[in-house]
Design a protein around this motif. Sequence first.
Motif, PDB file in Angstrom:
ATOM      1  N   CYS A 174      11.608  76.339  32.798  1.00  0.00           N
ATOM      2  CA  CYS A 174      10.301  76.315  32.131  1.00  0.00           C
ATOM      3  C   CYS A 174       9.245  77.069  32.932  1.00  0.00           C
ATOM      4  CB  CYS A 174       9.841  74.873  31.919  1.00  0.00           C
ATOM      5  SG  CYS A 174      10.990  73.866  30.958  1.00  0.00           S
ATOM      6  N   ASP A 175       8.403  77.833  32.197  1.00  0.00           N
ATOM      7  CA  ASP A 175       7.221  78.394  32.830  1.00  0.00           C
ATOM      8  C   ASP A 175       5.966  77.613  32.429  1.00  0.00           C
ATOM      9  OD1 ASP A 175       6.720  79.129  30.215  1.00  0.00           O
ATOM     10  OD2 ASP A 175       6.993  81.268  30.554  1.00  0.00           O
ATOM     11  N   PHE A 176       6.126  76.669  31.474  1.00  0.00           N
ATOM     12  CA  PHE A 176       5.066  75.777  31.001  1.00  0.00           C
ATOM     13  C   PHE A 176       3.901  76.541  30.363  1.00  0.00           C
ATOM     14  CE2 PHE A 176       7.279  73.486  34.388  1.00  0.00           C
ATOM     15  CZ  PHE A 176       7.706  72.380  33.671  1.00  0.00           C
ATOM     16  N   LYS A 177       4.140  77.811  30.028  1.00  0.00           N
ATOM     17  CA  LYS A 177       3.164  78.593  29.274  1.00  0.00           C
ATOM     18  C   LYS A 177       3.772  78.955  27.925  1.00  0.00           C
ATOM     19  CE  LYS A 177       1.046  80.543  33.433  1.00  0.00           C
ATOM     20  NZ  LYS A 177       0.771  81.798  34.212  1.00  0.00           N
ATOM     21  N   VAL A 178       4.804  79.764  27.977  1.00  0.00           N
ATOM     22  CA  VAL A 178       5.525  80.117  26.748  1.00  0.00           C
ATOM     23  C   VAL A 178       6.654  79.133  26.486  1.00  0.00           C
ATOM     24  CG1 VAL A 178       6.914  81.894  25.611  1.00  0.00           C
ATOM     25  CG2 VAL A 178       4.967  82.557  27.038  1.00  0.00           C
ATOM     26  N   VAL A 196      14.647  70.990  26.601  1.00  0.00           N
ATOM     27  CA  VAL A 196      14.724  70.225  25.360  1.00  0.00           C
ATOM     28  C   VAL A 196      13.666  70.737  24.392  1.00  0.00           C
ATOM     29  CG1 VAL A 196      14.400  67.964  24.313  1.00  0.00           C
ATOM     30  CG2 VAL A 196      15.590  68.169  26.485  1.00  0.00           C
ATOM     31  N   ARG A 197      14.105  71.051  23.163  1.00  0.00           N
ATOM     32  CA  ARG A 197      13.180  71.470  22.109  1.00  0.00           C
ATOM     33  C   ARG A 197      13.524  70.690  20.849  1.00  0.00           C
ATOM     34  NH1 ARG A 197      15.810  76.799  22.824  1.00  0.00           N
ATOM     35  NH2 ARG A 197      17.130  75.358  23.989  1.00  0.00           N
ATOM     36  N   GLY A 222       9.838  62.120  32.778  1.00  0.00           N
ATOM     37  CA  GLY A 222       9.491  61.874  34.167  1.00  0.00           C
ATOM     38  C   GLY A 222       9.058  63.135  34.881  1.00  0.00           C
ATOM     39  N   GLN A 223       9.339  63.182  36.158  1.00  0.00           N
ATOM     40  CA  GLN A 223       8.919  64.308  36.986  1.00  0.00           C
ATOM     41  C   GLN A 223       9.804  65.514  36.723  1.00  0.00           C
ATOM     42  OE1 GLN A 223       8.936  63.350  41.123  1.00  0.00           O
ATOM     43  NE2 GLN A 223       8.212  65.369  41.789  1.00  0.00           N
ATOM     44  N   CYS A 224       9.228  66.716  36.774  1.00  0.00           N
ATOM     45  CA  CYS A 224       9.988  67.961  36.614  1.00  0.00           C
ATOM     46  C   CYS A 224      11.040  68.049  37.722  1.00  0.00           C
ATOM     47  CB  CYS A 224       9.048  69.163  36.678  1.00  0.00           C
ATOM     48  SG  CYS A 224       9.908  70.749  36.677  1.00  0.00           S
ATOM     49  N   SER A 225      12.270  68.352  37.338  1.00  0.00           N
ATOM     50  CA  SER A 225      13.360  68.411  38.312  1.00  0.00           C
ATOM     51  C   SER A 225      13.414  69.755  39.031  1.00  0.00           C
ATOM     52  CB  SER A 225      14.692  68.131  37.623  1.00  0.00           C
ATOM     53  OG  SER A 225      14.926  69.072  36.587  1.00  0.00           O
ATOM     54  N   GLY A 226      12.606  70.732  38.573  1.00  0.00           N
ATOM     55  CA  GLY A 226      12.543  72.010  39.260  1.00  0.00           C
ATOM     56  C   GLY A 226      13.748  72.895  39.031  1.00  0.00           C
ATOM     57  N   CYS A 227      14.347  72.830  37.838  1.00  0.00           N
ATOM     58  CA  CYS A 227      15.542  73.642  37.574  1.00  0.00           C
ATOM     59  C   CYS A 227      15.201  75.119  37.404  1.00  0.00           C
ATOM     60  CB  CYS A 227      16.293  73.136  36.354  1.00  0.00           C
ATOM     61  SG  CYS A 227      15.465  73.423  34.770  1.00  0.00           S
ATOM     62  N   GLY A 228      13.941  75.439  37.038  1.00  0.00           N
ATOM     63  CA  GLY A 228      13.517  76.822  36.939  1.00  0.00           C
ATOM     64  C   GLY A 228      13.430  77.385  35.547  1.00  0.00           C
ATOM     65  N   ALA A 232      11.730  79.319  21.752  1.00  0.00           N
ATOM     66  CA  ALA A 232      10.789  78.357  22.326  1.00  0.00           C
ATOM     67  C   ALA A 232      10.480  77.211  21.375  1.00  0.00           C
ATOM     68  CB  ALA A 232       9.491  79.060  22.740  1.00  0.00           C
ATOM     69  N   SER A 233      10.526  77.471  20.067  1.00  0.00           N
ATOM     70  CA  SER A 233      10.161  76.446  19.076  1.00  0.00           C
ATOM     71  C   SER A 233      11.207  76.392  17.980  1.00  0.00           C
ATOM     72  CB  SER A 233       8.792  76.753  18.467  1.00  0.00           C
ATOM     73  OG  SER A 233       8.530  75.921  17.354  1.00  0.00           O
ATOM     74  N   LEU A 234      11.838  75.240  17.805  1.00  0.00           N
ATOM     75  CA  LEU A 234      12.800  75.084  16.716  1.00  0.00           C
ATOM     76  C   LEU A 234      12.112  75.017  15.366  1.00  0.00           C
ATOM     77  CD1 LEU A 234      15.677  72.720  17.871  1.00  0.00           C
ATOM     78  CD2 LEU A 234      15.407  75.174  18.127  1.00  0.00           C
ATOM     79  N   ASP A 235      10.876  74.544  15.320  1.00  0.00           N
ATOM     80  CA  ASP A 235      10.157  74.513  14.048  1.00  0.00           C
ATOM     81  C   ASP A 235       9.933  75.913  13.494  1.00  0.00           C
ATOM     82  OD1 ASP A 235      10.067  71.806  13.902  1.00  0.00           O
ATOM     83  OD2 ASP A 235       7.889  71.610  14.050  1.00  0.00           O
ATOM     84  N   LYS A 236       9.817  76.890  14.393  1.00  0.00           N
ATOM     85  CA  LYS A 236       9.614  78.271  13.970  1.00  0.00           C
ATOM     86  C   LYS A 236      10.931  79.030  13.812  1.00  0.00           C
ATOM     87  CE  LYS A 236       5.082  78.581  16.218  1.00  0.00           C
ATOM     88  NZ  LYS A 236       4.277  79.271  17.269  1.00  0.00           N
ATOM     89  N   ALA A 237      12.004  78.484  14.330  1.00  0.00           N
ATOM     90  CA  ALA A 237      13.307  79.153  14.247  1.00  0.00           C
ATOM     91  C   ALA A 237      13.903  78.963  12.852  1.00  0.00           C
ATOM     92  CB  ALA A 237      14.258  78.602  15.303  1.00  0.00           C
ATOM     93  N   PRO A 238      14.504  79.996  12.279  1.00  0.00           N
ATOM     94  CA  PRO A 238      15.099  79.855  10.946  1.00  0.00           C
ATOM     95  C   PRO A 238      16.312  78.938  10.964  1.00  0.00           C
ATOM     96  CG  PRO A 238      15.596  82.013  11.879  1.00  0.00           C
ATOM     97  CD  PRO A 238      14.635  81.360  12.813  1.00  0.00           C
TER      98      PRO A 238
END
Length: 833
Positions: free
Chosen positions: A598-602, A282-283, A590-596, A235-241
């Motif tokens: 992201c859960d926008f939480k984690v 994108v991360r 822009g607008q979410c394309s709805g690809c599925g 989820a986060s590249l900053d936290k990934a080694p």
Amino acid sequence: MSTQRLQDILPLVEKPSRYLGTEINSVHKDWQKTKLSIALAFPDLYEIGTSHFGLQILYHILNQRADTVAERVFAPATDMQHYLRAYGLPLMSLESHRPLKEFDIIGFSLLYELNYTNILLMLDLAQIPFWARDRQSHHPLIIGGGPCSCNPEPVADFFDAIVIGDGETVIADIAKMWIDVHSGGNDKKQLLAKMAQIPGVYVPALYQVSFDRDGFQRIQPTAVAHPYVPRAIEASLDKAPFPDRPVIPFTKPVHDRLRLEVSRGCSRGCRFCQAGMIYRPVRERSIPKIVDLAHKALTTTGYEDISLLSLSTGDYGCLTELLQNLMQRYAPQKTAISLPSVRAGALTPELMRIIKQVRKTGFTIAPEAGSQRLRDVINKNISEQQIIDSVSGAFHLGWQVIKLYFMIGLPTETENDLHAIIDLVNRLSKIKGPGKRKGQINVSITTFIPKPHTPFQWASQLNLNASKTKIEFLRSALRKPAIHFKWQNPEISLLEGLFARGDRRLAQLLINAYGKGCQFDGWSDQFHFSKWNDALKETGIDLAFYTQRRRSRDEPLPWDHIHTGVEKSFLQQEWENAYNGETITDCRAGQCSGCGVCDFKVLGPVVYQQTDQRMVFQETIDTGPQERTFMKVAYSKTGNARFFGHLEMVHIFLRAIRRLNIKIAYSKGFHPKPKVSFEDPLPVGIESQEEHLLLCLDERLQPARLMQMLNQHLPEGIVVHDCKISKDKAPLNSSDRCAYRIRLKSTAFSEPVIQSFLTSSEAFEIQVKRKQKTKTINLKDVLRRIHLQDDGQLHLELIQKEGMRIRVTEILQHLFGLSEESIRLARILKLKN
């Protein structure tokens, strides 16, 4: 495998430094102090595999664990394969030279479909059965991972487990689970059952495969709770080694620079692009994290180039600010920055001006299609004017070469679209830079290959004749002085398409093709389509069934059980949008394309805006006039260092100097070069007690201190013995004589031959080749002294005069009639004058 047995082979192969395993930053652990051994296997040559930062990431993660040792192995070149088999030796790792079959786990990188036969090659050389069902508990666990794992079916039966998605967390979980399970015994079934519970791990043996009457593969789980395998996502590249001490290859890799991943994933939505779908969302890494990684890695490597990697680096949210940070810090050190993947429209004059502060690196733009209609079909949201503006801007700022990538065979393509490629390239080739000088356009054409998990996964691929006809049409039309045209072999593209959307029936095809000698199929000089055709006939595989038919959207696909996070309904809608010529926007802004995905939480997009971050480095570096010092360095090159070629030696010394932050002087101009000169190159395989190089420094440094510093950063076998302040352009070696001591491996020098040469009054003329010309040299004129020592070693002394220089190996060949193999196996030591 013992070091001595390796020494028997290395002198006989091309580029022996590929197999040494003693590179700067390589990790060597005591196996007795670890619980788990993993061989990271890359199924291509060393110079390809060492450029892959995914392997470096896993190497970094695993070796940070005190209980785990990770070592590397690459597909050996054909000459090394020959000698391994001739000597009855198994394939071994680089670091410890242990046979692969002694490792607990072997992890293969699955980056390219045409590397599949090399996986079989490496298993074969390692003396490990191909089929997972044939391997016993004493065999290593064979796992795989990489982009090809999004359809693992063609190779699934060779693997015990396959990692789907990002590997950073998964590989650590696998290591921990292996150690936990083996602490209570060695139950392979139990281990695999537990591994299947790790998100992102696919265990093929736990799924039942059948084929219906239409020939479609159907797959059902037999021992797992879920019908599909979810992709592992960081989820986060900053936290990934990420490695801050990457291994510095000896042999020049294809990407010889520090490679920093600035972001992962792409949200542009190009409908042909598998990477753009399977790496969502994108991360981005933050500027402070990237700058910190750059600082640490440059300090430990000495690289002179930084490459900012992502699927579309030009889309990085704070790119201008990031470049300003990096250039402010590293431009004075002559460190260049390159952006290998820049989108037309993102290549602004401001970015180009920043990058060219040190030297101009290359730019590649991928229009993909020539017409706007077809670019809309594939959702390549760039206009022709943006392409023209980007190329024009680069040429006007001094760039001389721009690379353009196009595809043929895209869905809905017509003859007009081919003409549009020609028109666009011709228009770009007329753009002039400063002084009304035209730049060069390098055009690369490849055949479109439908890939799994993309909106075009149901499309058909061009047949071979159609591909060849279209490529020849474009080649003929673009045969012009300012245009360089190249293309991928359509036969290679067709085979790639076969395995990209293949099923488990293709495993036997791979074995048959490998048995016929197919390997390194991605290399044009080693690709043999006729052998593949023979294997296709033997196995009854219908190439057209897999590649050339348009698939129904309700047809079961071999990869349906692999869930990347992108919903199939989204791909189907995008398939319809393509045929309607409808585009969608970039969801990062822009607008979410709805690809599925992201859960926008984690999990969701991680994008930084230009105003979010301030300059993070404000160090002032003094670039004013410095005292210039010339330093003559004397060093020895012995042991395994004899396998370094001249260019390798240059890189070894220059990067040691950069790691030490020694202020070396640079030339002026568009491409500054460090001011260093070496003696005449020493041939690969010859040792020397003393060689010399001349450094031009922009600082006053004590010779003893310089010697001490260099010796701390040079690989085994290279030792600096002396440093002296020298006069400008003083000759490195004023002596016209050089002496050698030579020991043969399995034969002896003939004393009668020596005496006959010494007592004969006649000339001893030999023919040697210099710069493609044959030259006659009398050995009596150049061989000043020759005698056989009591220990059987030959001592000889040569006179080296302009126009009469001769190699010691030529004397061994012509005077003693030694074979090339005997000469290569000899230990030749150049003595100190």
